[in-house]
Scaffold this motif. Structure first.
Motif, PDB file in Angstrom:
ATOM      1  N   VAL A  92       0.668  -1.179   0.021  1.00 27.29           N
ATOM      2  CA  VAL A  92       0.074   0.048  -0.152  1.00 27.29           C
ATOM      3  C   VAL A  92       0.688   1.310  -0.066  1.00 27.29           C
ATOM      4  O   VAL A  92       0.703   2.090  -0.691  1.00 27.29           O
ATOM      5  N   LEU A  95       2.493   2.123  -3.630  1.00 30.07           N
ATOM      6  CA  LEU A  95       1.274   2.523  -4.589  1.00 30.07           C
ATOM      7  C   LEU A  95       1.047   4.276  -4.118  1.00 30.07           C
ATOM      8  O   LEU A  95       1.301   5.318  -4.789  1.00 30.07           O
ATOM      9  N   LEU A  96       1.139   4.289  -2.648  1.00 32.42           N
ATOM     10  CA  LEU A  96       0.750   5.597  -2.047  1.00 32.42           C
ATOM     11  C   LEU A  96       2.054   6.702  -2.423  1.00 32.42           C
ATOM     12  O   LEU A  96       2.017   7.723  -2.664  1.00 32.42           O
ATOM     13  N   LYS A  99       2.282   7.494  -6.096  1.00 34.81           N
ATOM     14  CA  LYS A  99       1.207   8.664  -6.338  1.00 34.81           C
ATOM     15  C   LYS A  99       1.276   9.875  -5.665  1.00 34.81           C
ATOM     16  O   LYS A  99       1.203  10.953  -6.249  1.00 34.81           O
ATOM     17  N   LEU A 100       1.901   9.852  -4.254  1.00 31.37           N
ATOM     18  CA  LEU A 100       2.017  10.891  -3.606  1.00 31.37           C
ATOM     19  C   LEU A 100       3.328  11.914  -4.332  1.00 31.37           C
ATOM     20  O   LEU A 100       3.118  13.173  -4.362  1.00 31.37           O
ATOM     21  N   PHE A 103       1.971  13.409  -7.443  1.00 33.59           N
ATOM     22  CA  PHE A 103       1.114  14.636  -7.163  1.00 33.59           C
ATOM     23  C   PHE A 103       1.561  15.817  -6.563  1.00 33.59           C
ATOM     24  O   PHE A 103       1.428  16.952  -7.203  1.00 33.59           O
TER      25      PHE A 103
ATOM     26  N   ILE B 319      -3.969  12.259  -8.243  1.00 32.28           N
ATOM     27  CA  ILE B 319      -4.740  12.601  -6.932  1.00 32.28           C
ATOM     28  C   ILE B 319      -6.000  11.214  -6.752  1.00 32.28           C
ATOM     29  O   ILE B 319      -5.815  11.105  -5.251  1.00 32.28           O
ATOM     30  N   VAL B 322      -3.824   8.848  -4.929  1.00 36.23           N
ATOM     31  CA  VAL B 322      -3.319   9.243  -3.409  1.00 36.23           C
ATOM     32  C   VAL B 322      -4.560   9.045  -2.455  1.00 36.23           C
ATOM     33  O   VAL B 322      -4.501   8.359  -1.331  1.00 36.23           O
ATOM     34  N   GLY B 325      -4.884   5.194  -1.751  1.00 35.91           N
ATOM     35  CA  GLY B 325      -3.744   4.878  -1.071  1.00 35.91           C
ATOM     36  C   GLY B 325      -4.339   5.335   0.319  1.00 35.91           C
ATOM     37  O   GLY B 325      -3.738   4.402   1.323  1.00 35.91           O
ATOM     38  N   LEU B 326      -4.549   6.412   0.579  1.00 38.25           N
ATOM     39  CA  LEU B 326      -4.768   6.860   1.943  1.00 38.25           C
ATOM     40  C   LEU B 326      -5.697   6.076   2.734  1.00 38.25           C
ATOM     41  O   LEU B 326      -5.691   5.699   3.796  1.00 38.25           O
TER      42      LEU B 326
END
Lengths: 314, 372
Positions: A92, A95-96, A99-100, A103, B319, B322, B325-326
């Protein structure tokens, strides 16, 4: 192959060396940090941005290390306090992190930032071959040597290092000997994550220079495979890291020669990754070093016994 | 039925706080970026379900995601981390593209052929991971990942090489397939009832497989403890490869639908990241087949809705990822926290009886690197 090419291989492998040494330390203590790809990406972005605003690569490296350490701390917390699966949390976070970084780093794509300055080491750089290859680099590269050697000496030559191995191998036994198992796991997971963060900064402030999406070209995943190939020995893992560094440099040099093969060349590291993993578990490979004690120790490599599990005292 | 309701109630109540926390964090993120948080939320909602076109888009994104997730339920049950699912989607799309380009004939023959080819491609790619694991001792995470990258490289190679558009080689994709290979759509939306029907069938099939068959039961035994399953006479190797093959078939079907139902051509990003996203869905669903359909729907609403944020607020398209994922991170950590508190309340008499059904709780893989 001239010395300049070999020197560029050493440079290109630097982030991988940080990453594989860090992951080896963490896994030796029993904590798998699967988030490497995401951690490296997010810390590469953070390090770049921090250095961009402060005009200091030091601040960049520190920020990146903090991000990597935080990611590892989340995994350690989830495993130790919540008995969650390390792979799940790590995936997790991968991926986070990716992406973060896309972004938050979007507005920094293509900007020119800081770079670790070149700095030859006086004296050492004069040694024929070795000098230009290893000591005509920059501080980020020298740092990777220091980390590698320190990690090796710590792991195999100190009492604390043996305790680190005990924690990952037989936590119950380590606990019975009075070692604070989970405290050690936090510590080494965070140290390992910090090194992954340093790998990220080495990408964006040294090897690639700048920030863009897909900066690491999936070498974070390769670092995880190199740890296995390295049999959880930092020196052998570093050999793997330099091998893949050579591949990177080779691919970028061959690309203009065979433009039509550029796709195929880019795939080669991943095919090699699978083949190397097949190789290390071949029975023949394992018995290769039977006759020489030193070779045997170098080639032997089983995963730490308690890798990926949570420890809870009864 | 009562049990089922209690399960829902427990999940909703245990899932609520982490979701609230994740949503709050996302809203804060918007504020920090200088964006109006509630306008953003409204834009997402309208983008996902505002009119029948957006509902069509959302459902067509749901199809590949839920198919991949259904397949992953099977591999997770066997204790396998099929991260190769992404590559299995891609190879499914490549195989379907091959048939769509080469095979003559009317839709009634061509479309089923494309779908079957996609499934076959997925099975092939997944079985490769299985064989690498059982015969080569390559942990499925790395075998799968390596093959993911090889699959996407293969797709790009085909797009700019042998299947390039007449005259220009561009990564924007191959030529459009001929009309007969397009999945029929509803009115003038992108929605295809065939695709949605196949997705529902896939989920139901996996549910029944895991719930009511000897295969499913034995597969779970392999996942819980491969060694004792083997000693009980279950051919573990066959079951492991079988689980991969089932997941590959569903992922390949997802890829085929992406090719002939959504893009009508092969593009480099044909998988849409639905394979990896499927892993998050299954983690959030606590590895259960019942929950993947609604959770996948929620996820694609975020993904499709997030495209509006790119359009109207100029935010980066990541986004959506994100937020997802969060969300998963918070729910998993929250689930673990609740198990811990429950255990503390009961006293520590029992060992770590990792909360049954708690999201992210049951650890399907104990030993990570070495394989069985």
């Amino acid at each position: 192959m001239d010395t300049a090419t070999i020197a560029s291989i050493v440079g290109a492998a630097t982030p991988l060396v940080y990453a594989v040494v860090g992951e080896t330390i963490s896994e030796k203590a029993g904590v798998v940090n699967l988030s490497l790809e995401g951690s490296i990406m997010l810390s590469a972005m953070t390090g770049f941005v921090a250095a961009y605003y402060t005009h200091s690569v030091w601040v960049g490296f520190l920020a990146a290390i903090a991000v990597g350490a935080l990611m590892a701390a989340i995994i350690a917390f989830a495993s130790i306090e919540l008995s969650l699966n390390q792979i799940a949390v790590g995936f997790v976070l991968t991926l986070l992190g990716i992406k973060l970084s896309s972004f938050l780093g979007n507005s920094f794509v293509g900007r020119q930032g800081e770079a670790v300055p070149h700095m030859a080491i006086p004296g050492l750089e004069r040694i024929p071959f070795i000098g230009p290859v290893f000591f005509d680099q920059n501080l980020a590269v020298y740092g990777s040597y220091v980390v590698l050697i320190l990690a090796y000496l710590f792991m195999y030559r100190t009492r604390r290092g043996l305790e680190l191995q005990a924690v990952g191998e037989r936590p119950e036994a380590a606990y019975a000997r009075g070692i604070h198992v989970n405290g050690m796991r936090y510590l080494y997971a965070i140290v390992g994550g910090g090194l992954a963060g340093a790998a990220g900064a080495a990408f964006s402030l040294d090897v690639i220079l700048g920030w863009r999406e897909g900066l690491t070209s999936n070498f974070g995943w390769i670092a995880l495979a190199i740890v296995i190939f390295g049999g959880w020995n930092p020196l052998r893992a570093a050999v793997g890291a330099y091998l893949f560094g050579a591949l990177r440099v080779g691919a970028s040099q061959l690309q203009p020669v065979f433009p039509s093969l550029s796709q195929v060349l880019g795939l080669f590291p991943f095919v090699l990754m699978i083949l190397l993993l097949v190789l290390v578990y071949l029975p023949k490979f394992r018995t290769l070093g039977d006759r020489h004690g030193l070779v045997r120790r170098f080639l032997a490599g089983d995963p730490p016994g308690a890798l990926g599990t949570s420890f809870r005292r009864e | 039925m009562k049990v089922w309701r209690a399960d829902v109630a427990r999940r909703v109540s245990s899932g609520a706080w982490p979701v609230v926390a994740a949503v709050a964090l996302v809203l804060l993120l918007f504020v920090a970026m200088g964006q109006p948080p509630f306008r953003a939320a409204k834009l997402m909602w309208e983008g996902a379900v505002g009119d029948r076109y957006s509902i069509g888009n959302t459902l067509m994104a749901w199809v590949p995601l839920v198919l991949a997730a259904a397949g992953l339920v099977v591999t997770f049950a066997a204790g396998l981390w099929n991260i190769g699912v992404e590559g299995q989607v891609v190879v499914g799309a490549i195989a379907a593209t091959f048939v769509a380009r080469e095979m003559p004939g009317p839709s009634i023959a061509l479309i089923p052929a494309c779908l079957v080819a996609g499934m076959a491609g997925g099975v092939l790619w997944a079985a490769l991971v299985g064989v690498l694991k059982t015969r080569g001792k390559v942990n499925e995470i790395f075998g799968g990942l390596g093959l993911d990258f090889v699959a996407s490289g293969l797709a790009v190679y085909l797009i700019i090489g042998p299947w390039k558009r007449a005259g220009i080689a561009s990564t924007s994709g191959t030529d459009l397939f001929r009309e007969q290979a397009h999945l029929p759509t509803f009115a003038n939306t992108t929605l295809s009832f065939v695709a949605v029907g196949l997705a529902i069938a896939g989920v139901v099939a996996v549910y029944l497989l895991m719930r009511g068959t000897l295969f499913g039961l034995r597969l779970k035994a392999v996942g819980r403890n491969p060694r004792s399953a083997f000693l009980m006479g279950i051919p573990t190797e066959r079951y492991v490869i079988g689980a991969f093959a089932i997941c590959g078939a569903l992922a390949g079907l997802a890829g085929a639908i992406q090719a002939i139902g959504v893009w009508h051509k092969l593009v480099p990003s044909i998988s849409g990241g639905y394979g990896f996203l499927g892993i998050l869905v299954v983690l959030l669903a606590g590895f259960s087949a019942v929950w993947i359909a609604p959770i996948a729907l929620f996820f694609v609403m975020i993904s499709v809705g997030a495209t509006q944020l790119t359009l109207w607020l100029g935010l980066h398209s990541a986004i959506g990822g994100v937020i997802q994922g969060l969300l998963v991170l918070f729910v998993i950590l929250g689930g673990g926290w609740q198990v811990r508190r429950r255990r503390a309340r009961q006293g520590t008499a029992e060992g770590p009886s990792v909360g049954e059904g708690a999201p992210g709780g049951p650890a399907p893989v104990e030993q990570v690197e070495a394989g069985v």
